[in-house]
Design a protein around this motif. Sequence first.
Motif, PDB file in Angstrom:
ATOM      1  N   TYR A 222      58.950  -5.093  22.899  1.00 33.37           N
ATOM      2  CA  TYR A 222      58.277  -4.197  23.848  1.00 33.37           C
ATOM      3  C   TYR A 222      58.931  -4.225  25.225  1.00 33.37           C
ATOM      4  CZ  TYR A 222      55.514  -8.585  23.978  1.00 33.37           C
ATOM      5  OH  TYR A 222      55.108  -9.897  23.992  1.00 33.37           O
ATOM      6  N   TRP A 223      59.629  -5.322  25.585  1.00 28.00           N
ATOM      7  CA  TRP A 223      60.344  -5.319  26.870  1.00 28.00           C
ATOM      8  C   TRP A 223      61.551  -4.389  26.811  1.00 28.00           C
ATOM      9  CZ3 TRP A 223      56.523  -6.717  29.233  1.00 28.00           C
ATOM     10  CH2 TRP A 223      55.842  -7.916  29.062  1.00 28.00           C
ATOM     11  N   ALA A 224      62.281  -4.421  25.697  1.00 22.42           N
ATOM     12  CA  ALA A 224      63.410  -3.493  25.526  1.00 22.42           C
ATOM     13  C   ALA A 224      62.933  -2.050  25.513  1.00 22.42           C
ATOM     14  CB  ALA A 224      64.158  -3.821  24.232  1.00 22.42           C
ATOM     15  N   ASP A 225      61.777  -1.828  24.891  1.00 17.88           N
ATOM     16  CA  ASP A 225      61.190  -0.486  24.851  1.00 17.88           C
ATOM     17  C   ASP A 225      60.905   0.012  26.274  1.00 17.88           C
ATOM     18  OD1 ASP A 225      58.996   1.442  24.984  1.00 17.88           O
ATOM     19  OD2 ASP A 225      58.788   1.182  22.826  1.00 17.88           O
ATOM     20  N   LEU A 226      60.251  -0.826  27.081  1.00 22.32           N
ATOM     21  CA  LEU A 226      59.920  -0.431  28.459  1.00 22.32           C
ATOM     22  C   LEU A 226      61.170  -0.263  29.318  1.00 22.32           C
ATOM     23  CD1 LEU A 226      56.771  -2.651  29.037  1.00 22.32           C
ATOM     24  CD2 LEU A 226      56.845  -0.175  29.319  1.00 22.32           C
ATOM     25  N   LEU A 227      62.165  -1.115  29.095  1.00 23.98           N
ATOM     26  CA  LEU A 227      63.403  -1.006  29.859  1.00 23.98           C
ATOM     27  C   LEU A 227      64.137   0.280  29.490  1.00 23.98           C
ATOM     28  CD1 LEU A 227      64.885  -2.615  32.007  1.00 23.98           C
ATOM     29  CD2 LEU A 227      66.125  -3.808  30.194  1.00 23.98           C
ATOM     30  N   SER A 228      64.134   0.620  28.200  1.00 21.75           N
ATOM     31  CA  SER A 228      64.735   1.881  27.761  1.00 21.75           C
ATOM     32  C   SER A 228      64.013   3.061  28.401  1.00 21.75           C
ATOM     33  CB  SER A 228      64.653   1.997  26.235  1.00 21.75           C
ATOM     34  OG  SER A 228      65.090   3.272  25.805  1.00 21.75           O
ATOM     35  N   TRP A 229      62.674   2.994  28.420  1.00 17.36           N
ATOM     36  CA  TRP A 229      61.873   4.059  29.050  1.00 17.36           C
ATOM     37  C   TRP A 229      62.248   4.220  30.515  1.00 17.36           C
ATOM     38  CZ3 TRP A 229      58.418   3.592  33.132  1.00 17.36           C
ATOM     39  CH2 TRP A 229      57.652   4.729  33.407  1.00 17.36           C
ATOM     40  N   LEU A 230      62.393   3.090  31.237  1.00 20.82           N
ATOM     41  CA  LEU A 230      62.745   3.145  32.655  1.00 20.82           C
ATOM     42  C   LEU A 230      64.132   3.771  32.844  1.00 20.82           C
ATOM     43  CD1 LEU A 230      62.191   2.511  35.625  1.00 20.82           C
ATOM     44  CD2 LEU A 230      63.130   0.213  35.229  1.00 20.82           C
ATOM     45  N   TYR A 231      65.085   3.383  32.016  1.00 20.48           N
ATOM     46  CA  TYR A 231      66.428   3.946  32.132  1.00 20.48           C
ATOM     47  C   TYR A 231      66.408   5.463  31.870  1.00 20.48           C
ATOM     48  CZ  TYR A 231      68.546  -0.719  32.354  1.00 20.48           C
ATOM     49  OH  TYR A 231      68.926  -1.980  32.737  1.00 20.48           O
ATOM     50  N   ILE A 232      65.551   5.902  30.960  1.00 18.70           N
ATOM     51  CA  ILE A 232      65.439   7.347  30.692  1.00 18.70           C
ATOM     52  C   ILE A 232      64.873   8.062  31.914  1.00 18.70           C
ATOM     53  CG2 ILE A 232      64.223   9.099  29.316  1.00 18.70           C
ATOM     54  CD1 ILE A 232      64.491   7.127  26.921  1.00 18.70           C
ATOM     55  N   GLN A 233      63.864   7.451  32.573  1.00 17.74           N
ATOM     56  CA  GLN A 233      63.317   8.058  33.797  1.00 17.74           C
ATOM     57  C   GLN A 233      64.412   8.200  34.849  1.00 17.74           C
ATOM     58  OE1 GLN A 233      60.108   9.022  33.134  1.00 17.74           O
ATOM     59  NE2 GLN A 233      60.661   7.903  31.275  1.00 17.74           N
ATOM     60  N   GLN A 234      65.327   7.215  34.878  1.00 12.90           N
ATOM     61  CA  GLN A 234      66.408   7.204  35.858  1.00 12.90           C
ATOM     62  C   GLN A 234      67.613   8.028  35.402  1.00 12.90           C
ATOM     63  OE1 GLN A 234      65.407   2.613  37.333  1.00 12.90           O
ATOM     64  NE2 GLN A 234      67.313   3.040  36.288  1.00 12.90           N
ATOM     65  N   LYS A 235      67.479   8.621  34.200  1.00 10.98           N
ATOM     66  CA  LYS A 235      68.566   9.414  33.609  1.00 10.98           C
ATOM     67  C   LYS A 235      69.829   8.570  33.377  1.00 10.98           C
ATOM     68  CE  LYS A 235      66.882  13.829  35.447  1.00 10.98           C
ATOM     69  NZ  LYS A 235      66.337  14.351  34.190  1.00 10.98           N
ATOM     70  N   GLU A 236      69.637   7.278  33.186  1.00  9.52           N
ATOM     71  CA  GLU A 236      70.746   6.385  32.812  1.00  9.52           C
ATOM     72  C   GLU A 236      70.724   6.236  31.285  1.00  9.52           C
ATOM     73  OE1 GLU A 236      71.846   3.315  36.135  1.00  9.52           O
ATOM     74  OE2 GLU A 236      69.734   3.068  35.662  1.00  9.52           O
ATOM     75  N   TYR A 237      71.184   7.275  30.619  1.00  7.01           N
ATOM     76  CA  TYR A 237      71.019   7.361  29.173  1.00  7.01           C
ATOM     77  C   TYR A 237      71.881   6.358  28.414  1.00  7.01           C
ATOM     78  CZ  TYR A 237      68.536  11.567  30.499  1.00  7.01           C
ATOM     79  OH  TYR A 237      67.647  12.439  31.071  1.00  7.01           O
ATOM     80  N   SER A 238      73.037   6.002  28.946  1.00  8.41           N
ATOM     81  CA  SER A 238      73.883   5.003  28.280  1.00  8.41           C
ATOM     82  C   SER A 238      73.174   3.657  28.219  1.00  8.41           C
ATOM     83  CB  SER A 238      75.215   4.853  29.021  1.00  8.41           C
ATOM     84  OG  SER A 238      75.970   6.030  28.918  1.00  8.41           O
ATOM     85  N   LYS A 239      72.507   3.285  29.322  1.00 15.45           N
ATOM     86  CA  LYS A 239      71.780   2.010  29.348  1.00 15.45           C
ATOM     87  C   LYS A 239      70.557   2.069  28.418  1.00 15.45           C
ATOM     88  CE  LYS A 239      73.280   0.599  33.963  1.00 15.45           C
ATOM     89  NZ  LYS A 239      72.874   0.258  35.351  1.00 15.45           N
ATOM     90  N   ALA A 240      69.907   3.231  28.384  1.00 17.49           N
ATOM     91  CA  ALA A 240      68.778   3.390  27.455  1.00 17.49           C
ATOM     92  C   ALA A 240      69.268   3.246  26.017  1.00 17.49           C
ATOM     93  CB  ALA A 240      68.118   4.752  27.662  1.00 17.49           C
ATOM     94  N   PHE A 241      70.428   3.811  25.736  1.00 15.09           N
ATOM     95  CA  PHE A 241      71.014   3.729  24.396  1.00 15.09           C
ATOM     96  C   PHE A 241      71.291   2.273  24.014  1.00 15.09           C
ATOM     97  CE2 PHE A 241      74.982   4.876  21.703  1.00 15.09           C
ATOM     98  CZ  PHE A 241      74.229   4.838  20.533  1.00 15.09           C
TER      99      PHE A 241
END
Length: 578
Positions: A222-241
């Motif tokens: 769930y921490w990776a999930d939330l971190l991915s969500w945050l990166y998507i909000q920031q439009k940092e899609y590579s980090k979300a990936f």
Amino acid sequence: MRRFLLLFTFCSYGIIFSQSEQLADDYFSRGEFEKALLSYQKLNEKKKNSKYVYKIIETLQQLERYNDAEAIIKQRMIEVNYPSLIVELGFNYQLKDSMNIAKTYYQEAILKVNENPSYTYGIANAFEDHSLLELALDTYKAGMQRNPDLNFNMQMARIYGEQGNIELLFSNYLDYIESKPAFQSQAKRVFSDFVSEQKDSENNTILRTLLLKKLQSNPEPYWADLLSWLYIQQKEYSKAFTQEKALYRRNPESLSRILDLALTTTKEKKFDIANSIFEFILDNSQDIDTKLTAHQYMLELEIQNAESSKLKDIDEKFQQLFEAYGLYEQTLALQIAYGNFLAFHKQEPKLASEFLKNSLKLKISTFQEATVKLKLGDILVFQERFNEALIYYTQIQTNLKNSTISQEARFKVAKTSYYKGDFDWAESQLKILKASTSQLIANDALELKLLISDNKDEDSLQTALKLYAKADLLSFQNKNEVAIVLLDKILLEHKGETIEDQALFMQAKLYEKTKQIDKAVASYSYIIDNYRDEILADDALYYLAELYENELDQPEKAKALYETIIFKHQDSIYFIEA
């Protein structure tokens, strides 16, 4: 009959009682406290209720009758064992400016938590009701310390948010998630009010730091999930990936999350990262439908950015996929995409129609048949064979009444009639579609109806509107440069007519499509400067802001335009996004 009369009497009494309570509340909200007090007292005489007692106390305090309020609180403390009443008594002394006595009662209330931790919520809630937030926090902390099984992190997070202490708000929500991981979806909704697209903003930095610490100390998914969500909000899609790949490796049963991310990046026109994600899906998926979806999106991305010299290569890739997966029901979406490619990009509509007519011979459902016919109708419109196109669209309406695809077909009937210059018939269809269950179709229908109704009566020959419809058709046919020239003719020969801003707006969109960004900026700016009170003003503001933000790297100019939407166009569909 007697039972009916009893029931009728009981219901009537309930309605009258409810109306009396509403009247008392109305008196209170209007500041007519004497009347409110009398009403609440009568209600409490008829039906003893803690709610009425508290309203009587509150009303007496508004009337500054603090001794009377104190008497009722103390009487209530004799009648019931509600430790939260100690808070009420303390607050009554606070209102009398006896702060030292008030503090004594407040501390007494918090000490009750040590006697029985189950009192925590009621006491803390009483403090919150009186905006005594620090005391509420002390109460929650005391309760959790006395009984570690209690969890008030969520309530504390809310208070920290009210106080503007964002770090503690995030921290408490994350602590709550640690004990109840299912809460993360609700936490995302709360966090979305505090984070932004700006990765370096203070709130984003705080949340990112907290999540990284959690992930390092306790690498739960769930921490990776939330971190991915945050990166998507920031439009940092590579980090979300990167986070999504980590989640997938822990649970390789489904690629749905990674596919969702690929579709998000596609929508955001981040084509390089989208391709990388689709390639990962192809390398890891065993599901044919998922593979076909990835292949189709990769081809569509390639088509969007392809020069004419590359179209042959794309055609060969389609053929290779059909050889690998076959021409049957499962590849129908890919077949429709290929038909679209042949007609609208290779400019081979006849070949596209022949190919899709073969798709109709497959064993497919009525709905799948409708999707093929919808595309065949589009190809006939492309060829300006309007009457034949209308036959396909009408068949869909007949076979799948009241469905979304049926409403889409009706919209295409209206659009085709508009292309033909049959504006009255188009308008009649669009009036029906304004109530479509699909918001997108309803919005498109309303937009086209307004265009027609605003311009069809200005000139009995409807010359300007017919030229505009022709330019719209040319745009549909991917003949963008020709459409731009025709719009220039409208702007020259019909200057000052109501259609002028519409022509400018369409031209701006076509300039964007053909990568003539400076000309698009000029067209949007002209609309903003000269049509600020017209219907397209907020559209022009929004799309110009998007160009400054995403194409020209001038965020300050974009920000000023978004602010104009917020302060001057509160009813705009772009208000929330702005």
